[in-house]
Design an enzyme around this catalytic site. Structure first.
Site, PDB file in Angstrom:
ATOM      1  N   GLU A 124      42.365  48.129  41.240  1.00 32.42           N
ATOM      2  CA  GLU A 124      42.621  46.743  41.632  1.00 32.42           C
ATOM      3  C   GLU A 124      43.916  46.598  42.436  1.00 32.42           C
ATOM      4  O   GLU A 124      44.508  45.527  42.499  1.00 32.42           O
ATOM      5  CB  GLU A 124      42.677  45.860  40.385  1.00 32.42           C
ATOM      6  CG  GLU A 124      41.371  45.846  39.604  1.00 32.42           C
ATOM      7  CD  GLU A 124      41.473  45.042  38.326  1.00 32.42           C
ATOM      8  OE1 GLU A 124      41.571  43.808  38.419  1.00 32.42           O
ATOM      9  OE2 GLU A 124      41.466  45.647  37.241  1.00 32.42           O
ATOM     10  N   SER A 181      38.328  42.695  36.672  1.00 32.92           N
ATOM     11  CA  SER A 181      37.777  42.247  37.958  1.00 32.92           C
ATOM     12  C   SER A 181      36.322  42.646  38.179  1.00 32.92           C
ATOM     13  O   SER A 181      35.891  42.870  39.300  1.00 32.92           O
ATOM     14  CB  SER A 181      38.634  42.774  39.128  1.00 32.92           C
ATOM     15  OG  SER A 181      39.906  42.191  39.103  1.00 32.92           O
ATOM     16  N   TYR A 223      36.962  37.694  44.945  1.00 34.41           N
ATOM     17  CA  TYR A 223      38.115  37.828  45.829  1.00 34.41           C
ATOM     18  C   TYR A 223      37.865  37.560  47.311  1.00 34.41           C
ATOM     19  O   TYR A 223      38.822  37.389  48.060  1.00 34.41           O
ATOM     20  CB  TYR A 223      38.739  39.219  45.642  1.00 34.41           C
ATOM     21  CG  TYR A 223      39.232  39.417  44.229  1.00 34.41           C
ATOM     22  CD1 TYR A 223      40.256  38.616  43.723  1.00 34.41           C
ATOM     23  CD2 TYR A 223      38.656  40.351  43.389  1.00 34.41           C
ATOM     24  CE1 TYR A 223      40.692  38.764  42.422  1.00 34.41           C
ATOM     25  CE2 TYR A 223      39.107  40.516  42.084  1.00 34.41           C
ATOM     26  CZ  TYR A 223      40.115  39.713  41.613  1.00 34.41           C
ATOM     27  OH  TYR A 223      40.551  39.860  40.318  1.00 34.41           O
ATOM     28  N   ARG A 245      43.636  34.166  30.606  1.00 36.70           N
ATOM     29  CA  ARG A 245      42.401  33.471  31.003  1.00 36.70           C
ATOM     30  C   ARG A 245      41.223  34.066  30.247  1.00 36.70           C
ATOM     31  O   ARG A 245      41.030  35.284  30.255  1.00 36.70           O
ATOM     32  CB  ARG A 245      42.165  33.625  32.510  1.00 36.70           C
ATOM     33  CG  ARG A 245      41.101  32.668  33.062  1.00 36.70           C
ATOM     34  CD  ARG A 245      40.651  33.056  34.465  1.00 36.70           C
ATOM     35  NE  ARG A 245      39.689  34.145  34.412  1.00 36.70           N
ATOM     36  CZ  ARG A 245      39.796  35.262  35.118  1.00 36.70           C
ATOM     37  NH1 ARG A 245      40.825  35.462  35.925  1.00 36.70           N
ATOM     38  NH2 ARG A 245      38.880  36.216  35.003  1.00 36.70           N
ATOM     39  N   ASP A 284      37.142  34.418  29.744  1.00 33.96           N
ATOM     40  CA  ASP A 284      35.868  34.310  30.447  1.00 33.96           C
ATOM     41  C   ASP A 284      34.768  34.141  29.409  1.00 33.96           C
ATOM     42  O   ASP A 284      34.720  34.883  28.418  1.00 33.96           O
ATOM     43  CB  ASP A 284      35.601  35.551  31.294  1.00 33.96           C
ATOM     44  CG  ASP A 284      36.599  35.692  32.440  1.00 33.96           C
ATOM     45  OD1 ASP A 284      37.146  34.666  32.877  1.00 33.96           O
ATOM     46  OD2 ASP A 284      36.832  36.829  32.883  1.00 33.96           O
ATOM     47  N   GLU A 288      35.707  38.125  27.357  1.00 36.58           N
ATOM     48  CA  GLU A 288      36.972  38.866  27.322  1.00 36.58           C
ATOM     49  C   GLU A 288      38.118  37.912  27.619  1.00 36.58           C
ATOM     50  O   GLU A 288      37.925  36.781  28.062  1.00 36.58           O
ATOM     51  CB  GLU A 288      36.977  40.002  28.344  1.00 36.58           C
ATOM     52  CG  GLU A 288      36.853  39.558  29.790  1.00 36.58           C
ATOM     53  CD  GLU A 288      36.846  40.738  30.755  1.00 36.58           C
ATOM     54  OE1 GLU A 288      37.907  41.383  30.870  1.00 36.58           O
ATOM     55  OE2 GLU A 288      35.813  40.996  31.375  1.00 36.58           O
ATOM     56  N   ASN A 307      41.718  37.927  29.789  1.00 42.44           N
ATOM     57  CA  ASN A 307      42.510  38.599  30.821  1.00 42.44           C
ATOM     58  C   ASN A 307      43.979  38.239  30.640  1.00 42.44           C
ATOM     59  O   ASN A 307      44.353  37.073  30.772  1.00 42.44           O
ATOM     60  CB  ASN A 307      42.054  38.168  32.211  1.00 42.44           C
ATOM     61  CG  ASN A 307      40.591  38.473  32.459  1.00 42.44           C
ATOM     62  OD1 ASN A 307      40.233  39.594  32.764  1.00 42.44           O
ATOM     63  ND2 ASN A 307      39.735  37.475  32.284  1.00 42.44           N
ATOM     64  N   GLY A 355      44.261  36.975  37.973  1.00 44.10           N
ATOM     65  CA  GLY A 355      44.589  36.991  39.398  1.00 44.10           C
ATOM     66  C   GLY A 355      45.372  35.767  39.832  1.00 44.10           C
ATOM     67  O   GLY A 355      45.176  34.669  39.319  1.00 44.10           O
TER      68      GLY A 355
END
Length: 307
Positions: A15, A141, A210, A249, A251, A268, A270, A274
């Site tokens: 990443e 990601s 992205y 964050r 998900d 999950e 994070n 990002g």
């Protein structure tokens, strides 16, 4: 004298490019807020670089292994440089998807059913009945994620290919149909809920995340008030159960399909979400009333040791 912030970005994970974009956006914003900023493209000499710089704080804009798994956090603890986001234990725990699920489940957070298997075994026969999802145990990601659709006769053969660079073990989970949701936590507060739709109509993969225009962010997500609130509650509970700090964050998937299960599960958390121009967390912060510069300023002022 303005506070000196080292923005850690780049690194050697898969990443890297996303991290460089996140780091550049945050460094530019911090300079706009009056901080003295040094951009650090993290390599094997990062300890020596930081020892010489001696910044007042490190803004961690790294993604993936080494930046998100407790490694860089441990180094910053040794160097006594306050840093943003989660600490050593929470970072390592959240990065290992299966162990994170164990902790979240114990805290009352619904997670998908699944198990860890060797990638070669997963390629020989279906580990569980399709539809299911195969994902690396410790990547972000959507790197390496494979959706095995219902009715597929053979498991994914790429798992035995030389192209597979995501480790020997994979997490196999029951596929949860329905909507892709995400919710950020800032300190002890859950922000708004976004429904994510890939512009292509497919699933929310790396390109949808992205590429400019790759995804549509519906904020606030069009959910019944009790479901919206439940997403926020689950995100905050998961953040706290894993010991996360600063910004994270979660998900989630919500099965509101006709005849569906109605399941709402956390996939999950994070710990290094990002921070690019197309990222989700800056959208949620803006919805909560924070300019991007104010948001990254909050993270720097929240930086500490022993996180």
């Amino acid at each position: 004298m303005s506070k000196h912030v080292a923005v850690l970005m780049g690194g050697t994970s898969s990443e890297r490019e996303v991290s460089l974009n996140s780091g550049t956006a945050c460094a530019d914003a911090l300079e706009g807020e009056g901080y003295r900023v040094t951009r650090v493209d993290v390599g094997a000499d990062v300890a020596a670089v930081l020892s010489e710089l001696r910044p007042d704080a490190a803004f961690n804009a790294l993604h993936g292994p080494a930046g998100e798994d407790g490694t860089i956090q441990g180094l910053l603890e040794i160097l006594r440089i306050p840093y943003t986001h989660s600490g050593v234990l929470a970072s390592a725990l959240a990065m290992h998807k299966e162990r994170a699920k164990v902790v979240m489940r114990a805290a009352g957070v619904s997670v998908p059913e699944g198990r860890v298997v060797n990638r070669h075994d997963a390629a020989k026969s279906h580990p569980i009945a399709p539809p299911y999802v195969v994902k690396p145990v410790s990547e972000g990601s959507s790197m390496g994620v494979i959706i095995v659709r219902d009715g597929r006769s053979h498991p994914p053969q790429i798992l035995t290919s030389e192209e597979w660079v995501f480790g020997e073990d994979v997490l196999v989970e029951t596929y949860v149909a329905g909507r892709e949701l995400t919710c950020a936590v800032m300190g002890d507060r859950a922000l708004g809920v976004i429904e994510i739709k890939a512009a292509s109509g497919g699933w929310y993969d790396y390109d949808a995340k992205y590429a400019p225009g790759g995804s549509i962010h519906v904020l606030p997500a069009e959910l019944k008030p009790n479901v919206y609130q439940r997403v926020q509650e689950l995100s905050l509970t998961a953040h706290q159960a894993l010991g996360c700090r600063g910004v994270s964050r979660a998900d989630l998937r919500y099965d509101d399909t006709p005849g569906g299960t109605g399941a709402l599960v956390v996939l999950e958390v994070n710990t290094q979400p990002g921070m690019t121009q197309t990222s989700l967390v800056p959208d949620m912060a803006a919805h909560a009333g924070y300019r991007f510069g104010e948001f990254v300023r909050w993270m720097v002022e929240d930086a500490s040791l022993g996180r």
